[in-house]
Design a protein around this motif. Structure first.
Motif, PDB file in Angstrom:
ATOM      1  N   HIS A 100      17.566 -20.627  11.502  1.00 23.87           N
ATOM      2  CA  HIS A 100      18.076 -20.275  10.178  1.00 23.87           C
ATOM      3  C   HIS A 100      18.002 -21.508   9.289  1.00 23.87           C
ATOM      4  O   HIS A 100      18.438 -22.599   9.675  1.00 23.87           O
ATOM      5  CB  HIS A 100      19.526 -19.798  10.282  1.00 23.87           C
ATOM      6  CG  HIS A 100      20.171 -19.472   8.959  1.00 23.87           C
ATOM      7  ND1 HIS A 100      20.689 -20.440   8.119  1.00 23.87           N
ATOM      8  CD2 HIS A 100      20.360 -18.286   8.324  1.00 23.87           C
ATOM      9  CE1 HIS A 100      21.176 -19.859   7.032  1.00 23.87           C
ATOM     10  NE2 HIS A 100      20.992 -18.554   7.142  1.00 23.87           N
ATOM     11  N   ALA A 101      17.410 -21.355   8.116  1.00 17.69           N
ATOM     12  CA  ALA A 101      17.331 -22.439   7.140  1.00 17.69           C
ATOM     13  C   ALA A 101      17.891 -21.940   5.819  1.00 17.69           C
ATOM     14  O   ALA A 101      17.516 -20.862   5.345  1.00 17.69           O
ATOM     15  CB  ALA A 101      15.889 -22.907   6.954  1.00 17.69           C
ATOM     16  N   THR A 102      18.776 -22.710   5.223  1.00 17.26           N
ATOM     17  CA  THR A 102      19.392 -22.258   3.972  1.00 17.26           C
ATOM     18  C   THR A 102      18.366 -22.096   2.852  1.00 17.26           C
ATOM     19  O   THR A 102      18.588 -21.348   1.903  1.00 17.26           O
ATOM     20  CB  THR A 102      20.487 -23.242   3.524  1.00 17.26           C
ATOM     21  OG1 THR A 102      19.927 -24.565   3.409  1.00 17.26           O
ATOM     22  CG2 THR A 102      21.626 -23.270   4.525  1.00 17.26           C
ATOM     23  N   ALA A 103      17.222 -22.780   2.975  1.00 13.04           N
ATOM     24  CA  ALA A 103      16.193 -22.670   1.940  1.00 13.04           C
ATOM     25  C   ALA A 103      15.425 -21.359   2.027  1.00 13.04           C
ATOM     26  O   ALA A 103      14.907 -20.867   1.021  1.00 13.04           O
ATOM     27  CB  ALA A 103      15.211 -23.834   2.037  1.00 13.04           C
ATOM     28  N   ASN A 104      15.343 -20.758   3.229  1.00 14.98           N
ATOM     29  CA  ASN A 104      14.500 -19.582   3.424  1.00 14.98           C
ATOM     30  C   ASN A 104      15.252 -18.330   3.851  1.00 14.98           C
ATOM     31  O   ASN A 104      14.745 -17.228   3.672  1.00 14.98           O
ATOM     32  CB  ASN A 104      13.424 -19.861   4.472  1.00 14.98           C
ATOM     33  CG  ASN A 104      12.415 -20.898   4.019  1.00 14.98           C
ATOM     34  OD1 ASN A 104      12.261 -21.136   2.826  1.00 14.98           O
ATOM     35  ND2 ASN A 104      11.742 -21.525   4.963  1.00 14.98           N
ATOM     36  N   ASN A 105      16.421 -18.498   4.433  1.00 14.25           N
ATOM     37  CA  ASN A 105      17.165 -17.358   4.946  1.00 14.25           C
ATOM     38  C   ASN A 105      18.424 -17.121   4.129  1.00 14.25           C
ATOM     39  O   ASN A 105      18.998 -18.066   3.575  1.00 14.25           O
ATOM     40  CB  ASN A 105      17.554 -17.587   6.413  1.00 14.25           C
ATOM     41  CG  ASN A 105      16.347 -17.793   7.299  1.00 14.25           C
ATOM     42  OD1 ASN A 105      16.084 -18.901   7.758  1.00 14.25           O
ATOM     43  ND2 ASN A 105      15.598 -16.740   7.558  1.00 14.25           N
ATOM     44  N   PRO A 106      18.867 -15.872   4.037  1.00 16.29           N
ATOM     45  CA  PRO A 106      20.100 -15.591   3.292  1.00 16.29           C
ATOM     46  C   PRO A 106      21.255 -16.460   3.779  1.00 16.29           C
ATOM     47  O   PRO A 106      21.492 -16.577   4.985  1.00 16.29           O
ATOM     48  CB  PRO A 106      20.355 -14.110   3.584  1.00 16.29           C
ATOM     49  CG  PRO A 106      18.992 -13.547   3.819  1.00 16.29           C
ATOM     50  CD  PRO A 106      18.243 -14.632   4.540  1.00 16.29           C
ATOM     51  N   SER A 107      21.961 -17.072   2.845  1.00 15.57           N
ATOM     52  CA  SER A 107      23.092 -17.922   3.206  1.00 15.57           C
ATOM     53  C   SER A 107      24.015 -18.069   2.001  1.00 15.57           C
ATOM     54  O   SER A 107      23.585 -17.952   0.855  1.00 15.57           O
ATOM     55  CB  SER A 107      22.622 -19.299   3.686  1.00 15.57           C
ATOM     56  OG  SER A 107      21.805 -19.919   2.708  1.00 15.57           O
ATOM     57  N   VAL A 108      25.263 -18.335   2.284  1.00 17.29           N
ATOM     58  CA  VAL A 108      26.275 -18.556   1.256  1.00 17.29           C
ATOM     59  C   VAL A 108      26.828 -19.963   1.434  1.00 17.29           C
ATOM     60  O   VAL A 108      27.062 -20.404   2.558  1.00 17.29           O
ATOM     61  CB  VAL A 108      27.409 -17.511   1.366  1.00 17.29           C
ATOM     62  CG1 VAL A 108      28.641 -17.938   0.573  1.00 17.29           C
ATOM     63  CG2 VAL A 108      26.916 -16.151   0.899  1.00 17.29           C
ATOM     64  N   THR A 109      27.029 -20.665   0.324  1.00 15.14           N
ATOM     65  CA  THR A 109      27.629 -21.996   0.336  1.00 15.14           C
ATOM     66  C   THR A 109      28.738 -22.027  -0.705  1.00 15.14           C
ATOM     67  O   THR A 109      28.486 -21.776  -1.887  1.00 15.14           O
ATOM     68  CB  THR A 109      26.592 -23.081   0.013  1.00 15.14           C
ATOM     69  OG1 THR A 109      25.548 -23.029   0.990  1.00 15.14           O
ATOM     70  CG2 THR A 109      27.229 -24.467   0.026  1.00 15.14           C
ATOM     71  N   MET A 110      29.939 -22.283  -0.267  1.00 15.86           N
ATOM     72  CA  MET A 110      31.079 -22.291  -1.185  1.00 15.86           C
ATOM     73  C   MET A 110      31.274 -23.669  -1.810  1.00 15.86           C
ATOM     74  O   MET A 110      30.774 -24.679  -1.310  1.00 15.86           O
ATOM     75  CB  MET A 110      32.345 -21.866  -0.429  1.00 15.86           C
ATOM     76  CG  MET A 110      32.311 -20.433   0.071  1.00 15.86           C
ATOM     77  SD  MET A 110      32.139 -19.247  -1.295  1.00 15.86           S
ATOM     78  CE  MET A 110      32.506 -17.705  -0.433  1.00 15.86           C
ATOM     79  N   GLY A 111      32.018 -23.695  -2.917  1.00 17.92           N
ATOM     80  CA  GLY A 111      32.369 -24.953  -3.559  1.00 17.92           C
ATOM     81  C   GLY A 111      31.411 -25.408  -4.630  1.00 17.92           C
ATOM     82  O   GLY A 111      31.511 -26.537  -5.110  1.00 17.92           O
ATOM     83  N   ILE A 112      30.481 -24.547  -5.028  1.00 14.02           N
ATOM     84  CA  ILE A 112      29.515 -24.932  -6.074  1.00 14.02           C
ATOM     85  C   ILE A 112      30.170 -24.797  -7.441  1.00 14.02           C
ATOM     86  O   ILE A 112      30.231 -25.734  -8.218  1.00 14.02           O
ATOM     87  CB  ILE A 112      28.246 -24.066  -5.986  1.00 14.02           C
ATOM     88  CG1 ILE A 112      27.580 -24.241  -4.622  1.00 14.02           C
ATOM     89  CG2 ILE A 112      27.274 -24.421  -7.106  1.00 14.02           C
ATOM     90  CD1 ILE A 112      26.411 -23.311  -4.384  1.00 14.02           C
ATOM     91  N   ASN A 113      30.664 -23.625  -7.754  1.00 10.25           N
ATOM     92  CA  ASN A 113      31.410 -23.354  -8.982  1.00 10.25           C
ATOM     93  C   ASN A 113      32.128 -22.018  -8.800  1.00 10.25           C
ATOM     94  O   ASN A 113      31.913 -21.308  -7.809  1.00 10.25           O
ATOM     95  CB  ASN A 113      30.498 -23.348 -10.226  1.00 10.25           C
ATOM     96  CG  ASN A 113      29.326 -22.382 -10.087  1.00 10.25           C
ATOM     97  OD1 ASN A 113      29.502 -21.200  -9.782  1.00 10.25           O
ATOM     98  ND2 ASN A 113      28.114 -22.887 -10.300  1.00 10.25           N
ATOM     99  N   GLU A 114      32.998 -21.664  -9.718  1.00 16.57           N
ATOM    100  CA  GLU A 114      33.831 -20.463  -9.569  1.00 16.57           C
ATOM    101  C   GLU A 114      33.005 -19.183  -9.495  1.00 16.57           C
ATOM    102  O   GLU A 114      33.288 -18.285  -8.690  1.00 16.57           O
ATOM    103  CB  GLU A 114      34.837 -20.381 -10.719  1.00 16.57           C
ATOM    104  CG  GLU A 114      35.891 -21.480 -10.683  1.00 16.57           C
ATOM    105  CD  GLU A 114      36.813 -21.429 -11.889  1.00 16.57           C
ATOM    106  OE1 GLU A 114      36.402 -20.891 -12.942  1.00 16.57           O
ATOM    107  OE2 GLU A 114      37.953 -21.938 -11.781  1.00 16.57           O
ATOM    108  N   GLY A 115      31.990 -19.080 -10.344  1.00 16.29           N
ATOM    109  CA  GLY A 115      31.159 -17.885 -10.333  1.00 16.29           C
ATOM    110  C   GLY A 115      30.385 -17.731  -9.039  1.00 16.29           C
ATOM    111  O   GLY A 115      30.259 -16.630  -8.491  1.00 16.29           O
ATOM    112  N   SER A 116      29.886 -18.860  -8.528  1.00 18.87           N
ATOM    113  CA  SER A 116      29.144 -18.810  -7.272  1.00 18.87           C
ATOM    114  C   SER A 116      30.066 -18.493  -6.097  1.00 18.87           C
ATOM    115  O   SER A 116      29.684 -17.793  -5.164  1.00 18.87           O
ATOM    116  CB  SER A 116      28.441 -20.151  -7.031  1.00 18.87           C
ATOM    117  OG  SER A 116      27.433 -20.368  -8.000  1.00 18.87           O
ATOM    118  N   ASP A 117      31.297 -19.007  -6.169  1.00 20.35           N
ATOM    119  CA  ASP A 117      32.247 -18.706  -5.096  1.00 20.35           C
ATOM    120  C   ASP A 117      32.583 -17.219  -5.067  1.00 20.35           C
ATOM    121  O   ASP A 117      32.663 -16.610  -3.988  1.00 20.35           O
ATOM    122  CB  ASP A 117      33.523 -19.531  -5.268  1.00 20.35           C
ATOM    123  CG  ASP A 117      33.331 -20.996  -4.874  1.00 20.35           C
ATOM    124  OD1 ASP A 117      32.237 -21.331  -4.372  1.00 20.35           O
ATOM    125  OD2 ASP A 117      34.264 -21.791  -5.081  1.00 20.35           O
TER     126      ASP A 117
END
Length: 403
Positions: free
Chosen positions: A152-169
């Protein structure tokens, strides 16, 4: 064949434009720019196969082909575990290794990995224990083992990363919740939903989104899905330090959908859908290969018994076991034909995309190689089928010679 089994995907960097990527820096990556920190992300695709897994009774006894195919078939569920940031470490790539063992007590799956958290291990363990359940072997049978790796690679596979901004969270929370919204997708068990677009409005002090408005999808089924999702999103907790208005693009795939179900998808998204479908056809081919191996072993055992005893009463058993061998070889050929269809459809699509954008050239090369390998396997299986048919005994009813 198993060594050349199509691993999951020929997705290359040049072909990844169709997926939404997370933009938070992972370990070893550069820091985000101001523009990246403001961008709304965490809206990766969702594979409906995790809602409607293909329940299957695996051939018995289990062998390497059966186990490898079964492990490959649950790839959508394993990768869905890795969408959640709680299941991954800080690195941009995660490797999961599964070693499955089947003995007289049943099956066990040992999960290890790199960049995998205890929660991630537990999630994947549950997937395997639930969906990869070969029958126990006979008490005197030698244990069977097989290993498989999921990358699994965050660049190619679906993934979520928290802490970017409120809308992204909030977007990430919505994406992680989709696997619990399977009731909304009930009408798409054998197809792919249309791409949906919504506008979300969140206001400070309001416990839930103030507005969740979906645009018309162009189909009754799509609008019904949007209505179901709208109700769920509108009920989700939401917080902001000010006011947020942002779009959400919902992209869906379905690993279990037939090839023709992808015909109406946008070309780049169709490529990814075909890649997921290829994983399932490759899994089916491996399982069919394992079933044919079992049938061959059973027939050989009867042949050896007949060779030793010359007991003509074994003829009916020889005939039935050989027919079972032929039938299993035929199913192996059929499985590889289905895989060839997916590979040919993918190559044709990639060639069309390459005509518009040269960046698809490496993907064309990889797709051509995948098709060639499948055709080699298919040719070998067809030759094996012909040999099996020719090996079956035929009863002679010729009259006895007069003395």
């Amino acid at each position: 064949m198993l060594k050349r089994l199509a691993v999951a995907s020929v997705i290359l960097t040049a072909a990844c434009a169709g997926q939404q990527k997370t933009d938070a820096p992972a370990e070893g990556q550069k820091q985000m720019t101001k523009e990246e920190r403001l961008r709304i992300t965490n809206q990766p695709p969702f594979d409906l196969a995790t809602c409607f897994p293909h329940e299957q009774t695996l051939p018995t006894p289990a062998n390497e082909g059966v186990l490898v195919g079964a492990l490959l078939s649950v790839r959508p569920d394993v990768l869905e575990c890795l969408v959640d940031p709680a299941n991954r470490g800080p690195a941009a790539s995660t490797k999961v290794t599964v070693k499955s063992t089947v003995n007289a007590q049943g099956a066990t799956h040992a999960v290890t990995g790199e960049n995998l958290t205890p929660a991630g291990t537990a999630c994947i363990q549950q997937v395997l224990d639930t969906h990869v359940k070969p029958a126990a072997l006979a008490a005197d049978a030698k244990p069977v083992e097989a290993s498989y790796e999921y990358d699994h690679a965050t660049a190619n596979n679906p993934s979520v990363t928290m802490g970017i901004n409120e809308g992204s969270d909030f977007s990430g929370t919505v994406r992680l919740a989709q696997k619990s919204w399977c009731d909304c997708f009930a009408g798409f068990k054998a197809s792919t939903p249309p791409v949906l677009a919504a506008d979300i409005h969140i206001v400070k002090g309001q416990p839930n989104p103030t507005e969740v408005v979906f645009k018309p999808s162009g189909s009754t089924e799509g609008d019904q899905l949007a209505s179901c999702m709208q109700a769920k999103i509108a009920a989700m907790p939401a917080t902001t330090t000010g006011e947020l208005k942002f779009p959400f693009r919902f992209v869906f795939f379905n690993s279990q959908a037939p090839v023709e179900a992808s015909a109406s998808m946008p070309p780049e998204l169709r490529f990814f859908q075909l890649e997921l479908a290829r994983t399932q056809t490759a899994a089916a081919s491996a399982i069919a290969f394992g079933a044919r191996t079992n049938a061959a072993d059973t027939y050989d055992a009867v042949v050896q018994k007949y060779t030793k005893t010359k007991d003509y009463k074994l003829f009916d058993e020889l005939s039935s076991k050989c027919q079972a061998l032929v039938d299993s070889a035929g199913k192996w050929v059929d499985a590889l034909k289905a895989q060839e269809t997916v590979d040919q459809t993918t190559l044709t699509l990639v060639q069309q995309l390459k005509a518009q954008k040269e960046d698809w050239a490496p993907v064309e090369t990889a797709s051509q190689e995948a098709l060639s390998n499948t055709q080699k396997d298919l040719s070998a299986a067809q030759q094996r089928l012909a040999a099996d048919q020719g090996a079956c005994p035929k009863k002679s009813y010729a009259p006895a010679k007069k003395k």
